[in-house]
Design an enzyme around this catalytic site. Sequence first.
Site, PDB file in Angstrom:
ATOM      1  N   HIS A  29       0.809  -1.218   0.000  1.00  0.00           N
ATOM      2  CA  HIS A  29       0.000   0.000   0.000  1.00  0.00           C
ATOM      3  C   HIS A  29       0.839   1.263   0.000  1.00  0.00           C
ATOM      4  CE1 HIS A  29      -4.061  -1.792   0.758  1.00  0.00           C
ATOM      5  NE2 HIS A  29      -3.289  -2.816   1.071  1.00  0.00           N
ATOM      6  N   ASP A  82       3.401   9.331  -0.867  1.00  0.00           N
ATOM      7  CA  ASP A  82       2.253   8.548  -0.422  1.00  0.00           C
ATOM      8  C   ASP A  82       1.971   7.452  -1.431  1.00  0.00           C
ATOM      9  OD1 ASP A  82       0.213   7.866   1.307  1.00  0.00           O
ATOM     10  OD2 ASP A  82      -0.714   9.849   1.300  1.00  0.00           O
TER      11      ASP A  82
END
Length: 467
Positions: free
Chosen positions: A157, A365
Amino acid sequence: MSRLIVVSNRVNPPTGKGDESVGGLAMALSAALRQYSGLWFGWSGRTVPAFTGELSIEEFDGVTAATVDLEETDFNEYYNGYANKTLWPLFHYRMDLTAYDRSYGEGYERVNRRFAETLRPLIAPDDLIWVHDYHLIPLARELRALGVRNRIGFFLHVPWPAYQVIATLPGHRQLVQAMFDYDLVGFQTHEYLQAFEEYVLTEAAGERIAPDKLRAFGHTLSVGEFPIGIDAKDFAQMVRGPRARRMRDIMTASTVFKQMIIGVDRLDYSKGLEERFLGFERLLADNPDLRREVLMLQIAPVSREGVDTYQEIRARLDALSGRINGEFADVDWNPVRYVNRNYRRDDLAGIYGAASVGLVTPLRDGMNLVAKEFVAAQDPQDPGVLVLSRFAGAATQLKEALLVNPNSPEEIADALKRALSMGLAERIRRWRALFENVQGEDVEGWRDAFVTALADDDAQAKAALAG
Protein backbone atom coordinates in the site's frame (compact mmCIF):
# COMPACT_ATOMS: atom_id res chain seq x y z
CA MET A 1 -14.80 -19.62 -6.45
CA SER A 2 -12.03 -20.25 -3.90
CA ARG A 3 -12.33 -18.77 -0.45
CA LEU A 4 -10.37 -15.55 0.08
CA ILE A 5 -8.20 -15.08 3.17
CA VAL A 6 -7.01 -11.50 3.72
CA VAL A 7 -4.06 -10.96 6.07
CA SER A 8 -2.99 -7.56 7.39
CA ASN A 9 -1.17 -6.23 10.43
CA ARG A 10 -4.32 -4.92 12.10
CA VAL A 11 -7.84 -6.26 11.77
CA ASN A 12 -10.26 -3.42 12.32
CA PRO A 13 -13.47 -4.08 10.38
CA PRO A 14 -15.86 -1.13 10.11
CA THR A 15 -19.33 -1.45 11.57
CA GLY A 16 -21.06 -0.38 8.36
CA LYS A 17 -22.72 2.51 10.19
CA GLY A 18 -20.46 5.26 8.88
CA ASP A 19 -18.84 5.80 12.28
CA GLU A 20 -15.33 4.80 11.23
CA SER A 21 -12.48 7.26 11.54
CA VAL A 22 -9.78 7.91 8.96
CA GLY A 23 -8.18 4.68 7.66
CA GLY A 24 -8.23 3.79 4.00
CA LEU A 25 -6.88 0.24 4.30
CA ALA A 26 -9.58 -0.94 6.71
CA MET A 27 -12.34 0.45 4.50
CA ALA A 28 -10.86 -1.00 1.34
CA LEU A 29 -10.32 -4.48 2.76
CA SER A 30 -13.80 -4.63 4.28
CA ALA A 31 -15.36 -3.66 0.99
CA ALA A 32 -13.28 -6.33 -0.75
CA LEU A 33 -14.17 -9.11 1.69
CA ARG A 34 -17.92 -8.54 1.66
CA GLN A 35 -18.04 -9.90 -1.88
CA TYR A 36 -16.12 -13.07 -1.11
CA SER A 37 -16.59 -15.87 1.38
CA GLY A 38 -13.54 -15.96 3.59
CA LEU A 39 -11.93 -14.26 6.53
CA TRP A 40 -9.66 -11.42 7.64
CA PHE A 41 -6.69 -12.45 9.79
CA GLY A 42 -4.26 -10.31 11.76
CA TRP A 43 -3.34 -8.65 15.01
CA SER A 44 -6.13 -7.66 17.39
CA GLY A 45 -4.39 -4.48 18.50
CA ARG A 46 -4.06 -5.88 22.03
CA THR A 47 -0.96 -7.00 23.90
CA VAL A 48 -0.59 -9.79 26.46
CA PRO A 49 2.25 -10.79 28.83
CA ALA A 50 3.15 -13.85 26.74
CA PHE A 51 2.17 -14.91 23.22
CA THR A 52 -0.30 -17.82 23.20
CA GLY A 53 -1.48 -17.96 19.59
CA GLU A 54 -5.07 -18.08 20.83
CA LEU A 55 -7.53 -16.98 18.13
CA SER A 56 -10.57 -14.78 18.54
CA ILE A 57 -13.15 -15.09 15.75
CA GLU A 58 -15.96 -12.55 15.30
CA GLU A 59 -18.19 -11.27 12.53
CA PHE A 60 -18.65 -7.58 11.68
CA ASP A 61 -21.11 -6.46 9.02
CA GLY A 62 -20.60 -9.59 6.93
CA VAL A 63 -16.83 -9.76 7.50
CA THR A 64 -15.41 -12.68 9.53
CA ALA A 65 -12.36 -11.61 11.53
CA ALA A 66 -9.79 -13.92 13.12
CA THR A 67 -7.40 -12.07 15.41
CA VAL A 68 -4.47 -12.89 17.66
CA ASP A 69 -2.88 -10.88 20.48
CA LEU A 70 0.82 -9.98 20.52
CA GLU A 71 3.08 -9.82 23.52
CA GLU A 72 4.58 -6.48 24.53
CA THR A 73 8.05 -7.33 23.19
CA ASP A 74 6.52 -8.19 19.80
CA PHE A 75 4.68 -4.87 19.74
CA ASN A 76 7.82 -2.88 20.54
CA GLU A 77 10.20 -4.68 18.19
CA TYR A 78 7.92 -5.64 15.28
CA TYR A 79 5.38 -2.80 15.16
CA ASN A 80 6.93 0.24 16.85
CA GLY A 81 10.37 -0.97 15.81
CA TYR A 82 10.95 -2.53 12.40
CA ALA A 83 7.63 -1.57 10.82
CA ASN A 84 7.38 2.04 11.98
CA LYS A 85 10.97 3.05 12.74
CA THR A 86 12.69 1.19 9.92
CA LEU A 87 10.50 0.29 6.95
CA TRP A 88 7.97 3.15 7.08
CA PRO A 89 10.51 6.00 6.97
CA LEU A 90 12.72 4.16 4.48
CA PHE A 91 9.86 3.46 2.07
CA HIS A 92 8.91 7.15 2.30
CA TYR A 93 12.47 8.28 1.49
CA ARG A 94 13.26 9.45 5.03
CA MET A 95 16.59 7.72 5.49
CA ASP A 96 17.44 10.37 8.08
CA LEU A 97 14.67 8.99 10.32
CA THR A 98 15.30 5.30 9.64
CA ALA A 99 16.42 3.33 12.69
CA TYR A 100 18.50 0.18 12.24
CA ASP A 101 18.42 -2.11 15.27
CA ARG A 102 19.04 -5.84 15.15
CA SER A 103 16.35 -6.52 17.76
CA TYR A 104 13.78 -4.80 15.53
CA GLY A 105 14.57 -7.15 12.66
CA GLU A 106 14.44 -10.16 14.96
CA GLY A 107 11.03 -9.09 16.25
CA TYR A 108 9.79 -8.59 12.68
CA GLU A 109 10.84 -12.10 11.68
CA ARG A 110 9.43 -13.59 14.89
CA VAL A 111 5.98 -12.02 14.52
CA ASN A 112 5.71 -13.04 10.87
CA ARG A 113 6.58 -16.60 11.90
CA ARG A 114 3.98 -16.51 14.68
CA PHE A 115 1.35 -15.15 12.31
CA ALA A 116 2.09 -17.99 9.89
CA GLU A 117 1.89 -20.65 12.60
CA THR A 118 -1.42 -19.26 13.88
CA LEU A 119 -2.94 -18.88 10.42
CA ARG A 120 -1.81 -22.26 9.07
CA PRO A 121 -4.64 -24.36 10.64
CA LEU A 122 -7.27 -22.03 9.13
CA ILE A 123 -6.12 -22.53 5.52
CA ALA A 124 -8.02 -24.94 3.27
CA PRO A 125 -6.36 -26.41 0.14
CA ASP A 126 -8.15 -24.17 -2.40
CA ASP A 127 -7.99 -20.89 -0.44
CA LEU A 128 -6.50 -17.80 -2.04
CA ILE A 129 -4.38 -15.82 0.43
CA TRP A 130 -3.98 -12.05 0.04
CA VAL A 131 -1.35 -10.45 2.29
CA HIS A 132 -1.19 -6.69 2.79
CA ASP A 133 1.56 -4.19 3.34
CA TYR A 134 5.09 -3.79 4.59
CA HIS A 135 4.48 -5.29 8.03
CA LEU A 136 4.12 -8.77 6.54
CA ILE A 137 6.61 -9.08 3.68
CA PRO A 138 8.14 -12.36 5.03
CA LEU A 139 4.76 -14.03 5.68
CA ALA A 140 4.68 -16.08 2.48
CA ARG A 141 8.16 -17.42 3.19
CA GLU A 142 7.03 -18.52 6.66
CA LEU A 143 3.86 -20.12 5.28
CA ARG A 144 5.84 -21.98 2.61
CA ALA A 145 8.12 -23.33 5.34
CA LEU A 146 5.02 -24.79 6.99
CA GLY A 147 4.01 -26.56 3.79
CA VAL A 148 1.43 -24.08 2.45
CA ARG A 149 1.27 -24.39 -1.33
CA ASN A 150 -1.78 -22.20 -1.90
CA ARG A 151 -1.69 -19.17 -4.16
CA ILE A 152 -0.45 -16.24 -2.09
CA GLY A 153 -0.55 -12.64 -3.27
CA PHE A 154 0.97 -9.55 -1.70
CA PHE A 155 -0.09 -5.92 -2.10
CA LEU A 156 2.09 -3.01 -1.01
CA HIS A 157 0.00 0.00 0.00
CA VAL A 158 2.97 2.34 0.50
CA PRO A 159 5.60 3.41 -2.04
CA TRP A 160 8.39 1.06 -3.08
CA PRO A 161 11.47 3.29 -3.16
CA ALA A 162 14.26 3.51 -5.70
CA TYR A 163 16.73 0.64 -5.52
CA GLN A 164 19.51 2.96 -4.24
CA VAL A 165 17.24 3.75 -1.25
CA ILE A 166 16.15 0.20 -0.44
CA ALA A 167 19.78 -0.89 -0.73
CA THR A 168 20.61 1.21 2.36
CA LEU A 169 18.60 -1.26 4.47
CA PRO A 170 20.71 -3.91 6.22
CA GLY A 171 19.33 -7.22 5.02
CA HIS A 172 17.65 -5.68 1.99
CA ARG A 173 18.44 -8.68 -0.18
CA GLN A 174 16.73 -11.09 2.25
CA LEU A 175 13.67 -8.82 2.38
CA VAL A 176 13.30 -8.75 -1.40
CA GLN A 177 14.03 -12.47 -1.65
CA ALA A 178 11.10 -13.11 0.71
CA MET A 179 8.81 -11.40 -1.79
CA PHE A 180 9.63 -14.12 -4.33
CA ASP A 181 7.79 -16.65 -2.17
CA TYR A 182 4.58 -14.94 -3.26
CA ASP A 183 2.89 -15.79 -6.54
CA LEU A 184 1.79 -12.22 -7.27
CA VAL A 185 3.03 -8.89 -5.91
CA GLY A 186 1.04 -5.73 -6.60
CA PHE A 187 1.99 -2.07 -6.38
CA GLN A 188 -0.06 1.13 -6.40
CA THR A 189 1.60 2.75 -9.43
CA HIS A 190 3.82 1.98 -12.37
CA GLU A 191 6.59 4.04 -10.76
CA TYR A 192 6.72 1.78 -7.70
CA LEU A 193 6.57 -1.33 -9.88
CA GLN A 194 9.45 -0.03 -11.97
CA ALA A 195 11.51 0.71 -8.86
CA PHE A 196 11.00 -2.86 -7.64
CA GLU A 197 11.92 -4.28 -11.04
CA GLU A 198 15.03 -2.13 -11.14
CA TYR A 199 16.17 -3.54 -7.80
CA VAL A 200 15.56 -7.11 -8.98
CA LEU A 201 17.43 -6.58 -12.25
CA THR A 202 20.26 -4.49 -10.78
CA GLU A 203 20.87 -5.70 -7.23
CA ALA A 204 19.56 -9.29 -7.41
CA ALA A 205 20.86 -10.20 -10.89
CA GLY A 206 17.31 -11.16 -11.84
CA GLU A 207 15.66 -11.15 -15.24
CA ARG A 208 12.34 -10.15 -16.76
CA ILE A 209 11.00 -13.26 -18.49
CA ALA A 210 7.70 -11.66 -19.54
CA PRO A 211 6.20 -8.16 -19.28
CA ASP A 212 4.61 -9.08 -15.93
CA LYS A 213 7.02 -11.76 -14.67
CA LEU A 214 10.39 -11.57 -12.95
CA ARG A 215 12.76 -14.36 -12.09
CA ALA A 216 15.30 -14.21 -9.26
CA PHE A 217 16.42 -16.24 -6.25
CA GLY A 218 15.35 -19.40 -8.10
CA HIS A 219 11.66 -18.33 -8.24
CA THR A 220 9.35 -16.73 -10.78
CA LEU A 221 7.11 -13.91 -9.57
CA SER A 222 4.18 -12.19 -11.27
CA VAL A 223 4.01 -8.43 -10.69
CA GLY A 224 1.43 -5.81 -11.50
CA GLU A 225 0.07 -2.32 -10.98
CA PHE A 226 -3.20 -2.22 -9.02
CA PRO A 227 -4.19 1.33 -7.97
CA ILE A 228 -6.53 1.23 -4.99
CA GLY A 229 -9.79 3.17 -4.95
CA ILE A 230 -12.58 4.02 -2.54
CA ASP A 231 -15.92 2.26 -2.18
CA ALA A 232 -17.52 4.81 -4.49
CA LYS A 233 -21.08 3.51 -4.24
CA ASP A 234 -21.02 3.35 -0.45
CA PHE A 235 -19.44 6.79 -0.17
CA ALA A 236 -22.01 8.32 -2.53
CA GLN A 237 -24.77 7.06 -0.25
CA MET A 238 -22.91 8.41 2.76
CA VAL A 239 -22.61 11.88 1.19
CA ARG A 240 -26.39 11.98 0.76
CA GLY A 241 -27.04 10.67 4.27
CA PRO A 242 -28.46 12.79 7.13
CA ARG A 243 -25.23 12.85 9.15
CA ALA A 244 -23.14 14.14 6.24
CA ARG A 245 -25.78 16.71 5.27
CA ARG A 246 -25.95 17.96 8.85
CA MET A 247 -22.18 18.31 9.11
CA ARG A 248 -22.05 20.11 5.79
CA ASP A 249 -24.67 22.59 7.03
CA ILE A 250 -22.73 23.11 10.28
CA MET A 251 -19.47 23.77 8.44
CA THR A 252 -21.14 26.06 5.91
CA ALA A 253 -22.67 28.08 8.73
CA SER A 254 -19.41 28.28 10.69
CA THR A 255 -17.47 29.49 7.65
CA VAL A 256 -20.12 31.80 6.22
CA PHE A 257 -18.70 34.34 3.75
CA LYS A 258 -15.35 32.53 3.85
CA GLN A 259 -13.73 29.89 1.68
CA MET A 260 -12.53 26.82 3.57
CA ILE A 261 -9.44 24.79 2.72
CA ILE A 262 -9.60 21.26 4.15
CA GLY A 263 -6.81 18.83 4.94
CA VAL A 264 -7.37 15.41 6.54
CA ASP A 265 -4.34 13.29 7.34
CA ARG A 266 -3.03 10.97 10.00
CA LEU A 267 -0.39 12.89 11.98
CA ASP A 268 2.73 11.70 10.17
CA TYR A 269 5.90 13.29 8.82
CA SER A 270 5.23 11.76 5.39
CA LYS A 271 2.05 13.82 4.97
CA GLY A 272 3.82 17.16 4.44
CA LEU A 273 1.85 18.94 7.15
CA GLU A 274 4.60 21.39 8.11
CA GLU A 275 5.17 22.33 4.47
CA ARG A 276 1.41 22.68 4.05
CA PHE A 277 1.13 25.08 6.98
CA LEU A 278 4.05 27.09 5.61
CA GLY A 279 2.36 27.22 2.20
CA PHE A 280 -0.84 28.56 3.75
CA GLU A 281 1.20 31.07 5.75
CA ARG A 282 2.84 32.22 2.52
CA LEU A 283 -0.59 32.61 0.89
CA LEU A 284 -1.71 34.94 3.68
CA ALA A 285 1.56 36.87 3.72
CA ASP A 286 1.57 37.46 -0.05
CA ASN A 287 -2.17 38.13 -0.46
CA PRO A 288 -3.47 40.54 2.20
CA ASP A 289 -6.78 40.74 0.34
CA LEU A 290 -7.44 37.04 1.12
CA ARG A 291 -7.13 37.49 4.87
CA ARG A 292 -10.49 37.10 6.60
CA GLU A 293 -11.74 35.60 3.31
CA VAL A 294 -10.22 32.16 3.77
CA LEU A 295 -9.42 29.67 6.52
CA MET A 296 -7.71 26.30 6.67
CA LEU A 297 -9.10 23.37 8.65
CA GLN A 298 -6.51 20.66 9.23
CA ILE A 299 -7.74 17.44 10.83
CA ALA A 300 -4.77 15.32 11.94
CA PRO A 301 -5.59 12.40 14.25
CA VAL A 302 -2.63 11.42 16.41
CA SER A 303 -1.00 8.07 15.65
CA ARG A 304 2.00 6.01 16.77
CA GLU A 305 2.45 8.04 19.94
CA GLY A 306 5.11 5.59 21.13
CA VAL A 307 7.47 6.68 18.33
CA ASP A 308 9.57 9.77 19.16
CA THR A 309 9.40 11.33 15.70
CA TYR A 310 5.60 11.50 15.94
CA GLN A 311 5.77 13.31 19.26
CA GLU A 312 8.20 15.77 17.73
CA ILE A 313 6.09 16.55 14.68
CA ARG A 314 3.07 17.15 16.87
CA ALA A 315 5.00 19.70 18.91
CA ARG A 316 6.24 21.46 15.76
CA LEU A 317 2.75 21.65 14.25
CA ASP A 318 1.29 22.99 17.49
CA ALA A 319 3.90 25.74 17.42
CA LEU A 320 3.46 26.46 13.72
CA SER A 321 -0.34 26.73 13.84
CA GLY A 322 -0.04 28.98 16.88
CA ARG A 323 2.46 31.19 15.08
CA ILE A 324 0.21 31.62 12.02
CA ASN A 325 -2.82 32.43 14.13
CA GLY A 326 -0.78 34.81 16.27
CA GLU A 327 0.47 36.64 13.20
CA PHE A 328 -2.71 36.88 11.14
CA ALA A 329 -5.76 36.30 13.38
CA ASP A 330 -8.29 38.98 14.26
CA VAL A 331 -10.76 39.12 17.14
CA ASP A 332 -13.39 37.33 15.06
CA TRP A 333 -11.25 35.20 12.74
CA ASN A 334 -8.56 32.53 13.09
CA PRO A 335 -6.94 31.49 9.82
CA VAL A 336 -6.01 27.98 11.03
CA ARG A 337 -8.24 25.44 12.74
CA TYR A 338 -6.00 22.56 13.74
CA VAL A 339 -7.72 19.51 15.26
CA ASN A 340 -6.04 16.33 16.59
CA ARG A 341 -8.99 13.96 16.76
CA ASN A 342 -10.78 11.33 14.71
CA TYR A 343 -14.04 11.98 12.90
CA ARG A 344 -16.57 9.57 11.51
CA ARG A 345 -16.40 9.06 7.77
CA ASP A 346 -19.91 10.39 7.29
CA ASP A 347 -18.93 13.53 9.20
CA LEU A 348 -15.84 13.87 7.00
CA ALA A 349 -18.01 13.51 3.90
CA GLY A 350 -19.98 16.56 5.03
CA ILE A 351 -16.82 18.52 5.85
CA TYR A 352 -15.34 17.75 2.42
CA GLY A 353 -18.54 18.90 0.77
CA ALA A 354 -18.43 22.27 2.52
CA ALA A 355 -14.83 23.00 1.49
CA SER A 356 -13.77 25.13 -1.44
CA VAL A 357 -10.36 23.45 -1.66
CA GLY A 358 -9.07 20.02 -0.73
CA LEU A 359 -5.37 20.30 0.18
CA VAL A 360 -3.67 16.89 -0.08
CA THR A 361 0.08 17.38 -0.14
CA PRO A 362 2.00 14.37 1.21
CA LEU A 363 5.74 14.37 0.62
CA ARG A 364 5.34 10.77 -0.51
CA ASP A 365 2.25 8.55 -0.42
CA GLY A 366 1.31 5.15 -1.80
CA MET A 367 -2.06 6.35 -3.08
CA ASN A 368 -4.06 8.67 -0.74
CA LEU A 369 -7.75 7.94 -0.55
CA VAL A 370 -8.57 11.28 1.11
CA ALA A 371 -8.05 12.91 -2.29
CA LYS A 372 -10.58 10.55 -3.85
CA GLU A 373 -13.11 10.99 -1.04
CA PHE A 374 -12.85 14.77 -1.37
CA VAL A 375 -13.70 14.48 -5.06
CA ALA A 376 -16.60 12.11 -4.39
CA ALA A 377 -18.09 14.49 -1.78
CA GLN A 378 -18.35 17.55 -4.04
CA ASP A 379 -21.54 19.19 -5.28
CA PRO A 380 -21.60 18.61 -9.08
CA GLN A 381 -23.11 22.07 -9.58
CA ASP A 382 -20.52 23.88 -7.45
CA PRO A 383 -17.51 21.63 -6.83
CA GLY A 384 -14.40 22.47 -4.89
CA VAL A 385 -10.86 22.22 -6.27
CA LEU A 386 -8.36 19.50 -5.39
CA VAL A 387 -4.75 20.60 -4.80
CA LEU A 388 -2.68 17.41 -4.84
CA SER A 389 0.95 16.47 -4.32
CA ARG A 390 2.61 15.16 -7.44
CA PHE A 391 4.27 12.56 -5.18
CA ALA A 392 1.01 10.95 -4.08
CA GLY A 393 0.13 7.80 -5.98
CA ALA A 394 -3.27 9.35 -6.68
CA ALA A 395 -1.59 11.98 -8.87
CA THR A 396 -1.11 9.37 -11.60
CA GLN A 397 -4.91 9.05 -11.85
CA LEU A 398 -6.28 12.43 -10.75
CA LYS A 399 -4.56 14.46 -13.43
CA GLU A 400 -7.13 17.30 -13.42
CA ALA A 401 -6.20 18.26 -9.87
CA LEU A 402 -3.80 21.16 -9.38
CA LEU A 403 -0.56 19.20 -8.95
CA VAL A 404 2.14 20.71 -6.77
CA ASN A 405 5.58 20.00 -5.37
CA PRO A 406 4.73 19.58 -1.66
CA ASN A 407 8.24 20.62 -0.62
CA SER A 408 7.68 24.15 -1.94
CA PRO A 409 5.57 26.53 0.21
CA GLU A 410 5.57 29.00 -2.69
CA GLU A 411 4.12 26.41 -5.08
CA ILE A 412 1.47 25.43 -2.54
CA ALA A 413 0.56 29.10 -2.01
CA ASP A 414 0.31 29.71 -5.77
CA ALA A 415 -1.92 26.67 -6.25
CA LEU A 416 -4.17 27.71 -3.37
CA LYS A 417 -4.56 31.19 -4.83
CA ARG A 418 -5.45 29.72 -8.21
CA ALA A 419 -7.91 27.26 -6.66
CA LEU A 420 -9.65 29.94 -4.59
CA SER A 421 -10.13 32.18 -7.64
CA MET A 422 -11.00 29.47 -10.18
CA GLY A 423 -14.16 30.09 -12.17
CA LEU A 424 -17.16 27.79 -11.99
CA ALA A 425 -16.82 26.41 -15.54
CA GLU A 426 -13.23 25.29 -14.99
CA ARG A 427 -14.05 23.85 -11.58
CA ILE A 428 -16.87 21.76 -13.05
CA ARG A 429 -14.74 20.60 -15.98
CA ARG A 430 -11.91 19.49 -13.73
CA TRP A 431 -14.22 17.86 -11.19
CA ARG A 432 -16.07 15.82 -13.81
CA ALA A 433 -12.83 14.28 -15.04
CA LEU A 434 -11.73 13.54 -11.47
CA PHE A 435 -15.08 12.07 -10.50
CA GLU A 436 -15.15 9.83 -13.56
CA ASN A 437 -11.85 8.30 -12.44
CA VAL A 438 -12.95 7.90 -8.80
CA GLN A 439 -16.08 6.08 -9.93
CA GLY A 440 -14.43 4.05 -12.66
CA GLU A 441 -11.41 2.86 -10.68
CA ASP A 442 -12.98 2.14 -7.32
CA VAL A 443 -12.24 -0.45 -4.65
CA GLU A 444 -14.31 -3.10 -6.41
CA GLY A 445 -12.20 -2.75 -9.54
CA TRP A 446 -9.01 -2.92 -7.48
CA ARG A 447 -10.18 -6.00 -5.61
CA ASP A 448 -11.41 -7.83 -8.69
CA ALA A 449 -8.29 -7.02 -10.71
CA PHE A 450 -5.95 -8.38 -8.02
CA VAL A 451 -7.95 -11.45 -7.06
CA THR A 452 -8.57 -12.33 -10.72
CA ALA A 453 -4.86 -12.02 -11.51
CA LEU A 454 -4.00 -14.23 -8.53
CA ALA A 455 -6.61 -16.84 -9.47
CA ASP A 456 -5.86 -16.69 -13.21
CA ASP A 457 -2.19 -17.44 -12.62
CA ASP A 458 -3.31 -20.49 -10.64
CA ALA A 459 -5.59 -21.65 -13.46
CA GLN A 460 -2.83 -21.14 -16.02
CA ALA A 461 -0.37 -23.15 -13.92
CA LYS A 462 -2.83 -26.02 -13.56
CA ALA A 463 -3.59 -25.96 -17.28
CA ALA A 464 0.12 -26.12 -18.08
CA LEU A 465 0.56 -29.12 -15.81
CA ALA A 466 -2.47 -30.84 -17.34
CA GLY A 467 -1.23 -30.16 -20.85
